[in-house]
Design a protein around this motif. Sequence first.
Motif, PDB file in Angstrom:
ATOM      1  N   ASN A   1      -1.823 -53.507  40.023  1.00 19.36           N
ATOM      2  CA  ASN A   1      -2.471 -53.416  38.716  1.00 19.36           C
ATOM      3  C   ASN A   1      -1.493 -53.149  37.579  1.00 19.36           C
ATOM      4  N   ALA A   2      -0.507 -52.297  37.808  1.00 14.98           N
ATOM      5  CA  ALA A   2       0.468 -52.004  36.751  1.00 14.98           C
ATOM      6  C   ALA A   2       1.263 -53.264  36.401  1.00 14.98           C
ATOM      7  N   PHE A   3       1.652 -54.031  37.414  1.00 16.79           N
ATOM      8  CA  PHE A   3       2.367 -55.278  37.172  1.00 16.79           C
ATOM      9  C   PHE A   3       1.498 -56.240  36.368  1.00 16.79           C
ATOM     10  N   ILE A   4       0.231 -56.378  36.757  1.00 16.90           N
ATOM     11  CA  ILE A   4      -0.674 -57.310  36.087  1.00 16.90           C
ATOM     12  C   ILE A   4      -0.845 -56.919  34.621  1.00 16.90           C
ATOM     13  N   MET A   5      -1.027 -55.622  34.364  1.00 17.71           N
ATOM     14  CA  MET A   5      -1.181 -55.160  32.991  1.00 17.71           C
ATOM     15  C   MET A   5       0.085 -55.459  32.182  1.00 17.71           C
ATOM     16  N   ASN A   6       1.248 -55.177  32.750  1.00 18.45           N
ATOM     17  CA  ASN A   6       2.508 -55.436  32.065  1.00 18.45           C
ATOM     18  C   ASN A   6       2.685 -56.935  31.808  1.00 18.45           C
ATOM     19  N   TYR A   7       2.370 -57.748  32.805  1.00 18.51           N
ATOM     20  CA  TYR A   7       2.486 -59.201  32.682  1.00 18.51           C
ATOM     21  C   TYR A   7       1.616 -59.712  31.537  1.00 18.51           C
ATOM     22  N   ASN A   8       0.379 -59.234  31.481  1.00 17.24           N
ATOM     23  CA  ASN A   8      -0.538 -59.681  30.426  1.00 17.24           C
ATOM     24  C   ASN A   8      -0.156 -59.137  29.059  1.00 17.24           C
ATOM     25  N   MET A   9       0.323 -57.891  28.989  1.00 15.06           N
ATOM     26  CA  MET A   9       0.718 -57.314  27.703  1.00 15.06           C
ATOM     27  C   MET A   9       1.907 -58.043  27.113  1.00 15.06           C
ATOM     28  N   ASN A  10       2.809 -58.522  27.965  1.00 17.72           N
ATOM     29  CA  ASN A  10       3.982 -59.245  27.480  1.00 17.72           C
ATOM     30  C   ASN A  10       3.699 -60.725  27.249  1.00 17.72           C
TER      31      ASN A  10
END
Length: 153
Positions: free
Chosen positions: A74-83
Amino acid sequence: MIEHLKEMFGKQARIERFDIVRALHAMKMEEHGNLSTHVLKMKSYTDQLEILGSPYPQDLATNISLNSLPKSYNAFIMNYNMNRSEKPISELHVMLKITEKNIPSKTPQGFKKSKELKADEMELHVGNEAWVAVQEIGHFDLYFTICFKFEKI
């Protein structure tokens, strides 16, 4: 004759596309499952759709892939989408492999205890103050974490 063949094989391709899309959307990686196998299987589905003349847009394929990952990503997905990253699945796979190294191991913390039990040797608390005798047990492993319960005296 040619029209009949086009009609017959067109129906088969439509059914095959449906089956591939269904399988692609149903894929969910188990927690601590094999990431490479999972991503490559998803990539093979998108490649098959492209061969059938129905390519998935890159962003949709990426979103479906990210959605199929377990909660530990989930942390990776959030970071991926935020960037606002827009990577093909092959590059996403590399990024996920790097992330996978930082996810806690498969082994639960605490200690492991194994014991052979016979029927009626163990009771389970099932709620509402009810206890039920275990009737049949195969082999199982219990994982415990150490916790302390403090009560007022």
